[in-house]
Design a protein around this motif. Structure first.
Motif, mmCIF file in Angstrom:
data_model
loop_
_atom_site.group_PDB
_atom_site.id
_atom_site.type_symbol
_atom_site.label_atom_id
_atom_site.label_comp_id
_atom_site.label_asym_id
_atom_site.label_seq_id
_atom_site.Cartn_x
_atom_site.Cartn_y
_atom_site.Cartn_z
ATOM 1 N N LEU A 198 7.089 -1.400 39.309
ATOM 2 C CA LEU A 198 8.432 -1.887 39.005
ATOM 3 C C LEU A 198 8.392 -3.322 38.496
ATOM 4 O O LEU A 198 9.104 -3.673 37.539
ATOM 5 N N GLU A 199 7.568 -4.163 39.109
ATOM 6 C CA GLU A 199 7.494 -5.568 38.695
ATOM 7 C C GLU A 199 7.045 -5.692 37.244
ATOM 8 O O GLU A 199 7.550 -6.544 36.496
ATOM 9 N N HIS A 200 6.099 -4.868 36.843
ATOM 10 C CA HIS A 200 5.631 -4.898 35.450
ATOM 11 C C HIS A 200 6.760 -4.526 34.501
ATOM 12 O O HIS A 200 6.937 -5.175 33.452
ATOM 13 N N LEU A 201 7.499 -3.471 34.838
ATOM 14 C CA LEU A 201 8.578 -3.035 33.962
ATOM 15 C C LEU A 201 9.662 -4.100 33.829
ATOM 16 O O LEU A 201 10.207 -4.324 32.747
ATOM 17 N N LYS A 202 9.962 -4.784 34.949
ATOM 18 C CA LYS A 202 10.996 -5.815 34.902
ATOM 19 C C LYS A 202 10.546 -7.038 34.112
ATOM 20 O O LYS A 202 11.338 -7.651 33.394
ATOM 21 N N GLU A 203 9.270 -7.410 34.235
ATOM 22 C CA GLU A 203 8.783 -8.643 33.625
ATOM 23 C C GLU A 203 8.208 -8.443 32.225
ATOM 24 O O GLU A 203 8.306 -9.332 31.375
ATOM 25 N N GLN A 204 7.589 -7.265 31.984
ATOM 26 C CA GLN A 204 6.902 -7.055 30.715
ATOM 27 C C GLN A 204 7.340 -5.784 29.988
ATOM 28 O O GLN A 204 6.810 -5.460 28.941
ATOM 29 N N GLY A 205 8.275 -5.066 30.567
ATOM 30 C CA GLY A 205 8.717 -3.823 29.955
ATOM 31 C C GLY A 205 9.512 -4.058 28.684
ATOM 32 O O GLY A 205 10.022 -5.159 28.438
ATOM 33 N N THR A 206 9.621 -3.019 27.885
ATOM 34 C CA THR A 206 10.434 -3.095 26.668
ATOM 35 C C THR A 206 11.912 -3.114 27.046
ATOM 36 O O THR A 206 12.296 -2.825 28.188
ATOM 37 N N THR A 207 12.742 -3.441 26.083
ATOM 38 C CA THR A 207 14.184 -3.424 26.310
ATOM 39 C C THR A 207 14.646 -2.035 26.747
ATOM 40 O O THR A 207 15.476 -1.901 27.651
ATOM 41 N N SER A 208 14.084 -1.008 26.123
ATOM 42 C CA SER A 208 14.451 0.361 26.477
ATOM 43 C C SER A 208 14.048 0.693 27.908
ATOM 44 O O SER A 208 14.782 1.380 28.629
ATOM 45 N N GLN A 209 12.894 0.205 28.341
ATOM 46 C CA GLN A 209 12.427 0.486 29.697
ATOM 47 C C GLN A 209 13.277 -0.228 30.740
ATOM 48 O O GLN A 209 13.639 0.365 31.764
ATOM 49 N N THR A 210 13.620 -1.481 30.506
ATOM 50 C CA THR A 210 14.455 -2.201 31.468
ATOM 51 C C THR A 210 15.866 -1.624 31.492
ATOM 52 O O THR A 210 16.512 -1.606 32.545
ATOM 53 N N ASN A 211 16.333 -1.135 30.355
ATOM 54 C CA ASN A 211 17.638 -0.487 30.303
ATOM 55 C C ASN A 211 17.629 0.813 31.103
ATOM 56 O O ASN A 211 18.580 1.114 31.836
ATOM 57 N N LEU A 212 16.537 1.571 30.999
ATOM 58 C CA LEU A 212 16.419 2.819 31.751
ATOM 59 C C LEU A 212 16.413 2.552 33.252
ATOM 60 O O LEU A 212 17.022 3.304 34.030
ATOM 61 N N LEU A 213 15.753 1.497 33.686
ATOM 62 C CA LEU A 213 15.714 1.166 35.109
ATOM 63 C C LEU A 213 17.112 1.031 35.701
ATOM 64 O O LEU A 213 17.357 1.399 36.856
ATOM 65 N N LYS A 214 18.048 0.509 34.919
ATOM 66 C CA LYS A 214 19.409 0.294 35.401
ATOM 67 C C LYS A 214 20.142 1.607 35.683
ATOM 68 O O LYS A 214 21.151 1.606 36.395
ATOM 69 N N LYS A 215 19.632 2.711 35.146
ATOM 70 C CA LYS A 215 20.293 4.007 35.295
ATOM 71 C C LYS A 215 19.657 4.879 36.378
ATOM 72 O O LYS A 215 20.136 5.958 36.684
ATOM 73 N N ILE A 216 18.548 4.392 36.959
ATOM 74 C CA ILE A 216 17.789 5.169 37.941
ATOM 75 C C ILE A 216 18.223 4.810 39.358
ATOM 76 O O ILE A 216 18.372 3.637 39.693
ATOM 77 N N ASP A 217 18.415 5.821 40.189
ATOM 78 C CA ASP A 217 18.782 5.603 41.586
ATOM 79 C C ASP A 217 17.560 5.485 42.495
ATOM 80 O O ASP A 217 17.558 4.705 43.448
ATOM 81 N N LEU A 218 16.539 6.264 42.201
ATOM 82 C CA LEU A 218 15.363 6.321 43.061
ATOM 83 C C LEU A 218 14.117 6.362 42.185
ATOM 84 O O LEU A 218 13.973 7.257 41.342
ATOM 85 N N LEU A 219 13.232 5.393 42.362
ATOM 86 C CA LEU A 219 12.034 5.270 41.538
ATOM 87 C C LEU A 219 10.792 5.435 42.404
ATOM 88 O O LEU A 219 10.691 4.852 43.484
ATOM 89 N N ILE A 220 9.842 6.235 41.930
ATOM 90 C CA ILE A 220 8.515 6.290 42.538
ATOM 91 C C ILE A 220 7.556 5.667 41.541
ATOM 92 O O ILE A 220 7.396 6.173 40.433
ATOM 93 N N ASP A 221 6.957 4.549 41.935
ATOM 94 C CA ASP A 221 6.112 3.827 40.983
ATOM 95 C C ASP A 221 4.654 3.804 41.438
ATOM 96 O O ASP A 221 4.331 4.042 42.598
ATOM 97 N N GLY A 222 3.791 3.517 40.471
ATOM 98 C CA GLY A 222 2.358 3.413 40.749
ATOM 99 C C GLY A 222 1.591 4.651 40.328
ATOM 100 O O GLY A 222 2.082 5.776 40.428
ATOM 101 N N VAL A 223 0.377 4.441 39.861
ATOM 102 C CA VAL A 223 -0.481 5.555 39.454
ATOM 103 C C VAL A 223 -0.975 6.312 40.687
ATOM 104 O O VAL A 223 -1.008 5.768 41.797
ATOM 105 N N TYR A 224 -1.341 7.557 40.482
ATOM 106 C CA TYR A 224 -1.952 8.322 41.556
ATOM 107 C C TYR A 224 -3.403 7.866 41.720
ATOM 108 O O TYR A 224 -4.160 7.777 40.748
ATOM 109 N N VAL A 225 -3.796 7.571 42.962
ATOM 110 C CA VAL A 225 -5.169 7.152 43.273
ATOM 111 C C VAL A 225 -5.769 8.199 44.201
ATOM 112 O O VAL A 225 -5.346 8.341 45.352
ATOM 113 N N GLU A 226 -6.766 8.915 43.692
ATOM 114 C CA GLU A 226 -7.300 10.074 44.407
ATOM 115 C C GLU A 226 -7.815 9.724 45.804
ATOM 116 O O GLU A 226 -7.586 10.461 46.771
#
Length: 211
Positions: A107-135
């Motif tokens: 989430l921090e990356h998207l807020k600080e370095q995300g594109t305008t479209s990505q930060t705009n999408l964040l405003k429409k999301i209620d529940l976010l699961i972030d981070g890559v899957y680590v086996e």
């Protein structure tokens, strides 16, 4: 990508193991993370899948009975952020549906370095699961596969639900496709679940199609 279309891997409804209550789920096509042990590596290739008009997906979602919201998975939804925002806006002009979204980005990356479209999408999301899957961090968690992944409230919509919900796997849902394939939706709590399941099904000449 064309913002009037979404390139998707699959869609299914209703699903009760990928977010609160009953949901319509869209798995987008295309992901650059390539997580080892990913449950659906078939969704990585940006050139695979199918392009679907946003209007078709909106109609499909609005015609799903008794769903509380939608879940956006993949693939990587943030690679098609503009089209995702359009989809959500058009749905919410007709019906108040909640939005849950998976992303390999923090989430921090998207807020600080995300594109305008990505930060705009964040405003429409209620529940976010972030981070890559680590086996090697595989765990038995609610809607997540590894312990580094976070379940983040971006609105208050699901706060009471999560406060009453334990942080354990929601399990899996199995289905039989018209093609004769057997598939499942959800996040396995068991490491290498897909490989073991496919091995058992192959002995019965059954093809597995996970989502």
């Amino acid at each position: 990508m064309n913002p009037s279309k979404l390139r998707i891997f699959d869609r299914r409804s209703p699903v009760k193991v990928l977010g609160p209550f009953s949901r319509a789920v869209i798995w987008v096509q295309g992901c650059d993370f390539g997580c080892k042990g990913c449950i659906v590596p078939e969704s990585w290739d940006r050139n695979a899948g199918e392009d679907v008009d946003i209007s078709e997906l909106v109609d499909w979602i609005l015609n799903q009975p008794s769903i509380e919201g939608i879940t956006l998975s993949g693939g990587e939804p943030m690679l098609q952020a503009e089209a995702m925002s359009t989809l959500i806006d058009r749905i919410r002009t007709e019906k108040d549906l909640g939005v849950m979204c998976y992303t390999g980005f923090r989430l921090e990356h998207l807020k600080e370095q995300g594109t305008t479209s990505q930060t705009n999408l964040l405003k429409k999301i209620d529940l976010l699961i972030d981070g890559v899957y680590v086996e090697n961090l595989q765990d038995d968690l609610l809607w997540r596969g590894s312990s580094n992944q976070r379940l983040l409230l971006l609105s208050d919509r699901y706060r009471e639900f999560l406060e009453a919900q334990g942080d354990r796997s929601a399990g899996l849902e199995f289905f039989f496709a018209e093609t004769g394939e057997v598939g499942f939706s959800g996040v396995p709590a068991q490491l290498n679940f897909r490989q073991e399941f496919e091995s058992r099904m192959s002995k019965r000449s059954v093809i597995v199609n996970p989502k």
